[in-house]
Write a protein that holds these residues in place. Structure first.
Motif, PDB file in Angstrom:
ATOM      1  N   VAL A 131      25.623  45.737  40.283  1.00 59.83           N
ATOM      2  CA  VAL A 131      26.900  45.571  40.976  1.00 59.83           C
ATOM      3  C   VAL A 131      26.967  46.647  42.053  1.00 59.83           C
ATOM      4  CG1 VAL A 131      29.412  45.600  40.762  1.00 59.83           C
ATOM      5  CG2 VAL A 131      28.016  44.719  38.881  1.00 59.83           C
ATOM      6  N   THR A 132      27.255  46.225  43.296  1.00 51.77           N
ATOM      7  CA  THR A 132      27.346  47.161  44.413  1.00 51.77           C
ATOM      8  C   THR A 132      28.697  46.992  45.092  1.00 51.77           C
ATOM      9  OG1 THR A 132      24.964  46.972  44.756  1.00 51.77           O
ATOM     10  CG2 THR A 132      26.255  47.939  46.549  1.00 51.77           C
ATOM     11  N   PHE A 133      29.385  48.100  45.297  1.00 50.27           N
ATOM     12  CA  PHE A 133      30.687  48.110  45.963  1.00 50.27           C
ATOM     13  C   PHE A 133      30.564  48.985  47.200  1.00 50.27           C
ATOM     14  CE2 PHE A 133      34.776  50.275  46.632  1.00 50.27           C
ATOM     15  CZ  PHE A 133      35.597  49.171  46.820  1.00 50.27           C
ATOM     16  N   THR A 134      31.015  48.480  48.338  1.00 48.67           N
ATOM     17  CA  THR A 134      31.030  49.280  49.567  1.00 48.67           C
ATOM     18  C   THR A 134      32.403  49.181  50.211  1.00 48.67           C
ATOM     19  OG1 THR A 134      30.223  47.455  50.930  1.00 48.67           O
ATOM     20  CG2 THR A 134      28.568  48.925  50.013  1.00 48.67           C
ATOM     21  N   SER A 135      32.764  50.218  50.952  1.00 45.34           N
ATOM     22  CA  SER A 135      34.073  50.249  51.594  1.00 45.34           C
ATOM     23  C   SER A 135      33.999  51.085  52.860  1.00 45.34           C
ATOM     24  CB  SER A 135      35.112  50.851  50.644  1.00 45.34           C
ATOM     25  OG  SER A 135      36.368  50.957  51.269  1.00 45.34           O
ATOM     26  N   THR A 136      34.783  50.724  53.854  1.00 46.61           N
ATOM     27  CA  THR A 136      34.839  51.528  55.078  1.00 46.61           C
ATOM     28  C   THR A 136      35.667  52.784  54.868  1.00 46.61           C
ATOM     29  OG1 THR A 136      36.730  50.241  55.859  1.00 46.61           O
ATOM     30  CG2 THR A 136      34.544  49.562  56.623  1.00 46.61           C
ATOM     31  N   ASN A 137      36.495  52.817  53.843  1.00 39.97           N
ATOM     32  CA  ASN A 137      37.288  53.999  53.503  1.00 39.97           C
ATOM     33  C   ASN A 137      36.765  54.595  52.204  1.00 39.97           C
ATOM     34  OD1 ASN A 137      38.820  53.250  55.661  1.00 39.97           O
ATOM     35  ND2 ASN A 137      40.772  53.411  54.608  1.00 39.97           N
ATOM     36  N   GLY A 138      37.105  55.861  51.975  1.00 40.38           N
ATOM     37  CA  GLY A 138      36.731  56.485  50.725  1.00 40.38           C
ATOM     38  C   GLY A 138      37.396  55.786  49.554  1.00 40.38           C
ATOM     39  N   PHE A 139      36.783  55.894  48.397  1.00 44.78           N
ATOM     40  CA  PHE A 139      37.347  55.284  47.205  1.00 44.78           C
ATOM     41  C   PHE A 139      36.976  56.104  45.992  1.00 44.78           C
ATOM     42  CE2 PHE A 139      33.302  53.293  48.136  1.00 44.78           C
ATOM     43  CZ  PHE A 139      32.635  53.294  46.920  1.00 44.78           C
ATOM     44  N   ARG A 140      37.694  55.864  44.925  1.00 42.23           N
ATOM     45  CA  ARG A 140      37.461  56.545  43.654  1.00 42.23           C
ATOM     46  C   ARG A 140      37.317  55.472  42.585  1.00 42.23           C
ATOM     47  NH1 ARG A 140      41.416  60.630  40.316  1.00 42.23           N
ATOM     48  NH2 ARG A 140      40.360  60.249  38.350  1.00 42.23           N
ATOM     49  N   GLY A 148      39.579  45.572  25.579  1.00 45.37           N
ATOM     50  CA  GLY A 148      38.422  45.913  24.767  1.00 45.37           C
ATOM     51  C   GLY A 148      37.095  45.951  25.503  1.00 45.37           C
ATOM     52  N   ALA A 149      37.091  45.640  26.793  1.00 47.26           N
ATOM     53  CA  ALA A 149      35.843  45.635  27.559  1.00 47.26           C
ATOM     54  C   ALA A 149      35.805  46.822  28.512  1.00 47.26           C
ATOM     55  CB  ALA A 149      35.733  44.335  28.352  1.00 47.26           C
ATOM     56  N   LYS A 150      34.633  47.398  28.680  1.00 41.69           N
ATOM     57  CA  LYS A 150      34.451  48.499  29.632  1.00 41.69           C
ATOM     58  C   LYS A 150      34.579  47.944  31.044  1.00 41.69           C
ATOM     59  CE  LYS A 150      33.818  51.857  26.841  1.00 41.69           C
ATOM     60  NZ  LYS A 150      34.850  52.843  26.691  1.00 41.69           N
ATOM     61  N   THR A 151      35.373  48.620  31.853  1.00 43.20           N
ATOM     62  CA  THR A 151      35.657  48.174  33.206  1.00 43.20           C
ATOM     63  C   THR A 151      35.537  49.349  34.150  1.00 43.20           C
ATOM     64  OG1 THR A 151      37.211  46.535  32.326  1.00 43.20           O
ATOM     65  CG2 THR A 151      37.430  47.102  34.653  1.00 43.20           C
ATOM     66  N   VAL A 152      35.023  49.104  35.346  1.00 43.98           N
ATOM     67  CA  VAL A 152      35.030  50.109  36.403  1.00 43.98           C
ATOM     68  C   VAL A 152      36.059  49.640  37.424  1.00 43.98           C
ATOM     69  CG1 VAL A 152      33.727  51.236  38.215  1.00 43.98           C
ATOM     70  CG2 VAL A 152      32.633  50.736  36.032  1.00 43.98           C
ATOM     71  N   ARG A 153      37.068  50.453  37.639  1.00 41.93           N
ATOM     72  CA  ARG A 153      38.145  50.136  38.575  1.00 41.93           C
ATOM     73  C   ARG A 153      38.051  51.122  39.737  1.00 41.93           C
ATOM     74  NH1 ARG A 153      43.384  49.896  35.709  1.00 41.93           N
ATOM     75  NH2 ARG A 153      42.686  47.804  35.248  1.00 41.93           N
ATOM     76  N   CYS A 154      37.887  50.580  40.947  1.00 44.87           N
ATOM     77  CA  CYS A 154      37.780  51.419  42.139  1.00 44.87           C
ATOM     78  C   CYS A 154      39.020  51.216  43.011  1.00 44.87           C
ATOM     79  CB  CYS A 154      36.530  51.072  42.934  1.00 44.87           C
ATOM     80  SG  CYS A 154      34.995  51.309  42.011  1.00 44.87           S
ATOM     81  N   THR A 155      39.563  52.315  43.507  1.00 39.63           N
ATOM     82  CA  THR A 155      40.763  52.281  44.338  1.00 39.63           C
ATOM     83  C   THR A 155      40.506  53.072  45.599  1.00 39.63           C
ATOM     84  OG1 THR A 155      42.094  52.256  42.319  1.00 39.63           O
ATOM     85  CG2 THR A 155      43.242  52.764  44.363  1.00 39.63           C
ATOM     86  N   SER A 156      40.956  52.547  46.735  1.00 35.20           N
ATOM     87  CA  SER A 156      40.780  53.282  47.985  1.00 35.20           C
ATOM     88  C   SER A 156      41.665  54.515  47.966  1.00 35.20           C
ATOM     89  CB  SER A 156      41.120  52.405  49.187  1.00 35.20           C
ATOM     90  OG  SER A 156      42.460  51.983  49.147  1.00 35.20           O
ATOM     91  N   LYS A 157      41.210  55.557  48.657  1.00 37.91           N
ATOM     92  CA  LYS A 157      41.955  56.809  48.692  1.00 37.91           C
ATOM     93  C   LYS A 157      43.067  56.734  49.678  1.00 37.91           C
ATOM     94  CE  LYS A 157      38.090  59.647  47.284  1.00 37.91           C
ATOM     95  NZ  LYS A 157      37.192  60.707  47.618  1.00 37.91           N
TER      96      LYS A 157
END
Length: 157
Positions: A131-140, A148-157
């Motif tokens: 899985v690849t995530f890209t953004s023009t702005n910074g993110f965390r 019950g499932a492991k999740t990666v949640r990314c939010t722009s700064k």
């Protein structure tokens, strides 16, 4: 560049499927003048493709564009894509399924904020998933548990 990225670029920028074109910022439009701009199909004994698109002013969104396409090649791959956009938002997606792989990608943009992000997922019959995530702005990104499932949640700064 992966097949899915080529697919998205092809449909979003290079194909005869004309999608959302940027015009002046958000117009006040009272009637829908959205029209079909392309409806195509090509097929042979082993390959094929098809596409449909529409564009025009649509209240309250301004000028919009939407389109989708499919393609296949016997013994090789099949795929499809969907795009939609307005004066404010843009979206593109695509999927390619090969004999031992599948690639899925999507991209979104917020035009007034000059922000865009893409997510791609590549899976293989050898058991790998990337899985690849890209953004023009910074993110965390944070690892969280959702239902019950492991999740990666990314939010722009």
């Amino acid at each position: 560049m992966s097949l899915i990225h080529l697919f998205i670029v092809f449909f979003a920028f290079g194909s005869h499927v004309v999608l959302a074109h940027r015009v002046s910022r958000r117009q006040d439009v009272t009637a829908s003048n959205v029209t079909i701009t392309a409806l195509t199909k090509n097929e042979s004994a082993t390959t094929g493709s098809g596409a449909v698109s529409a564009a025009g002013p649509l209240s309250p969104f301004g000028t919009v564009g939407i389109g989708c396409g499919i393609n296949w090649q016997e013994g090789q791959s099949l795929g499809g894509g969907l795009q939609a956009g307005s004066d404010i938002f843009g979206f593109g997606s695509g999927v390619t399924i090969g004999t031992g792989t599948m690639e899925v990608g999507l991209g979104v943009s917020v035009i007034p904020s000059n922000i865009s992000s893409t997510v791609s997922v590549a899976a293989s019959t050898n058991g790998t998933v990337v899985v690849t995530f890209t953004s023009t702005n910074g993110f965390r990104c944070d690892e969280v548990t959702v239902d019950g499932a492991k999740t990666v949640r990314c939010t722009s700064k």
